[in-house]
Design a protein around this motif. Structure first.
Motif, short mmCIF file in Angstrom:
data_model
loop_
_atom_site.label_atom_id
_atom_site.label_comp_id
_atom_site.label_asym_id
_atom_site.label_seq_id
_atom_site.Cartn_x
_atom_site.Cartn_y
_atom_site.Cartn_z
N LEU A 39 16.96 1.75 -0.28
CA LEU A 39 16.37 0.44 -0.04
C LEU A 39 15.05 1.00 0.96
N ILE A 40 14.98 2.01 1.94
CA ILE A 40 14.07 2.49 1.96
C ILE A 40 13.48 3.26 1.32
N ASP A 41 14.49 4.59 1.30
CA ASP A 41 13.84 5.40 -0.16
C ASP A 41 13.21 5.11 -1.47
N ARG A 42 14.14 3.03 -1.87
CA ARG A 42 12.73 3.00 -2.82
C ARG A 42 11.22 2.23 -2.34
N GLY A 43 10.96 2.10 -1.49
CA GLY A 43 9.90 1.68 -0.41
C GLY A 43 9.44 3.05 -0.30
N ALA A 44 9.81 4.24 -0.19
CA ALA A 44 9.24 5.44 0.02
C ALA A 44 8.24 5.96 -1.36
N ALA A 45 9.19 5.97 -2.46
CA ALA A 45 9.10 6.49 -3.43
C ALA A 45 7.90 5.16 -4.34
N SER A 46 7.89 4.06 -4.05
CA SER A 46 6.67 3.67 -4.41
C SER A 46 5.40 3.50 -4.23
N ASP A 47 5.18 3.88 -3.01
CA ASP A 47 3.68 4.50 -2.96
C ASP A 47 3.01 5.25 -4.06
N HIS A 48 1.48 4.48 -4.49
CA HIS A 48 0.73 4.70 -5.32
C HIS A 48 1.41 5.16 -7.39
N THR A 49 2.30 4.17 -7.41
CA THR A 49 2.95 4.41 -8.58
C THR A 49 2.90 3.69 -9.64
N LEU A 50 2.13 2.94 -9.08
CA LEU A 50 1.54 1.61 -9.76
C LEU A 50 0.10 1.28 -10.09
N GLY A 51 -0.25 0.16 -11.45
CA GLY A 51 -1.62 0.28 -11.08
C GLY A 51 -2.55 1.42 -11.80
N LEU A 52 -1.41 2.41 -12.54
CA LEU A 52 -2.18 3.56 -12.71
C LEU A 52 -3.52 3.86 -14.48
N VAL A 53 -4.17 4.47 -14.68
CA VAL A 53 -4.91 4.70 -15.71
C VAL A 53 -3.90 5.29 -16.80
N GLY A 54 -3.87 4.38 -18.04
CA GLY A 54 -2.99 4.99 -19.20
C GLY A 54 -1.42 4.33 -18.76
N ALA A 55 -1.25 3.80 -17.54
CA ALA A 55 0.41 4.25 -16.79
C ALA A 55 0.91 2.89 -18.09
N ALA A 56 1.98 2.68 -18.52
CA ALA A 56 2.68 1.29 -18.73
C ALA A 56 2.67 0.05 -17.46
N PRO A 57 2.16 -0.54 -18.31
CA PRO A 57 2.25 -2.20 -17.68
C PRO A 57 3.32 -2.88 -16.60
#
Length: 380
Positions: free
Chosen positions: A203-221
């Motif tokens: 759980l902790i690893d998922r949280g840390a890995a998630s930072d800044h990963t979504l809403g990026l230009v050109g990324a799949a929704p």
């Protein structure tokens, strides 16, 4: 009562996704592709998609940072010691922001022990600590109140006499603050709970890995699924669901479906449903930082004594944060996460802790659980 609250908080708008200094709101007209309402359960047909009231949330500047988080570890609980130390290292929590205290390892904390805990928190942490991570699975409640609300808001002595009654509104509800202790004198808390230490590390690893990963230009929704189930009493939030369709500029595809859980999913960031028990959440393709919750009476009873699915079932399946109530709340909308407010705050880059706390108007019975600092939509 619920309708009055909704009328006070909702704002109807027309047009596309709006980002202004005043706040954010979902688009009324979305790019509804062929999959816009396809998240249906087995044997169900897609519901009629209709215009829905839209909620405006304030524009939030900044978010909770690791150096602003206080970590509380129960030295009497081996789980708490191991998980708390792992979290401190992964998120680089300053040692001065760690409180080690001995507490009973049981489902419900006494009011005496709660006051001792709150006193030690005030003594340990300076004004720079804006929020708290509680590194344990039990205790999850103080009498009929959740441990997270009791630590943050204090004990409500009238709650157990009227568990289905109205409660005082949370100052954090839909607020613009990113410094809640500085602005409001409150430290919102989240329980770092899991079924065991191995799952807690993941759980902790998922949280840390998630930072800044979504809403990026050109990324799949990514997908958000809002489910209306056959249980009408637990599906009352359907009136608050956002419009279905693709919000291309933020990389989000909203789905309105029928059934307990969505099927045939990819890259899921949010699921909200209303059901006492669910199965199959582990088959969903969760992205790191995903949120999920189900509206039911006892989703926050982490000892699973009520016979209902709990937030631990979401976390075990790969979700990063969740919410559930520890005592009978009735199905007041105000006691559960507001779908649009939760998602809109998360989309701005707020942490899981901030987005969940800001989405619940009456959180006294609600338990906030997960990795507090997960912020997949945050910019670097």
């Amino acid at each position: 009562m619920a309708k009055h609250w909704m009328r006070d908080c909702l704002a109807i708008v027309v047009g596309g996704w709006l980002v202004t200094g005043a706040g954010l709101v979902f688009a009324q007209a979305t790019e509804a592709g062929p999959q816009a309402a396809s998240s249906t359960g087995a044997g169900a047909s897609a519901p009629n998609i209709r215009p829905r009231p839209l909620v405006r949330v304030p524009r939030v500047i900044g978010r909770l940072q690791a150096q602003e988080l206080g970590l509380v570890i129960n030295t009497a609980d081996p789980y708490s010691v191991e998980v708390g130390d792992y979290y401190r290292r992964v998120r680089r929590i300053p040692e001065t922001h760690v409180l080690r205290i001995e507490l009973p390892v049981q489902a419900r904390l006494s009011t005496v022990d709660l006051e001792r805990l709150r006193r030690r928190i005030d003594e340990q942490f300076d004004a720079g600590v804006q929020a708290l991570a509680l590194a344990w699975t039990q205790p999850y409640a103080v009498e009929c109140q959740s441990i997270t609300s009791a630590v943050t808001l204090g004990f409500d002595p009238q709650l157990c006499n009227q568990p289905c009654g109205r409660r005082a509104a949370s100052p954090l509800f839909n607020s613009a603050t990113s410094a809640p202790f500085k602005d409001l004198g409150l430290r919102p808390s989240m329980l770092l709970a899991s079924s065991d230490t191995e799952r807690a590390r993941k759980l902790i690893d998922r949280g840390a890995a998630s930072d800044h990963t979504l809403g990026l230009v050109g990324a799949a929704p990514v997908q958000a699924h809002f489910m209306t189930t056959a249980d009408t009493l637990r599906s009352v939030r359907s009136v608050l669901f956002p419009p279905a369709g693709l919000q291309r500029r933020i990389g989000l595809d909203n789905h309105l479906g029928e059934g307990d859980l969505p099927l045939d999913t990819t890259r899921v960031v949010l699921v909200q449903t209303g059901v006492a028990q669910f199965q199959g959440a582990d088959a969903i393709d969760w992205v790191p930082g995903a949120l999920a919750d189900h509206l039911t009476s006892f989703g926050g009873q982490l000892d699973r004594s009520a016979g209902q699915s709990t937030v631990l079932d979401w976390l075990d399946a790969g979700v990063t944060a969740s919410y559930g109530t520890v005592s009978e709340p009735c199905n007041h909308l105000q006691k559960f996460p507001h779908p649009q407010i939760l998602l809109l705050h998360y989309l701005q880059g707020s942490t899981a802790l901030e987005a969940y706390w800001k989405s619940v108007a009456w959180p006294q019975q609600g338990l906030f659980v997960g990795e507090p600092l997960a912020a997949p939509f945050a910019r670097q």
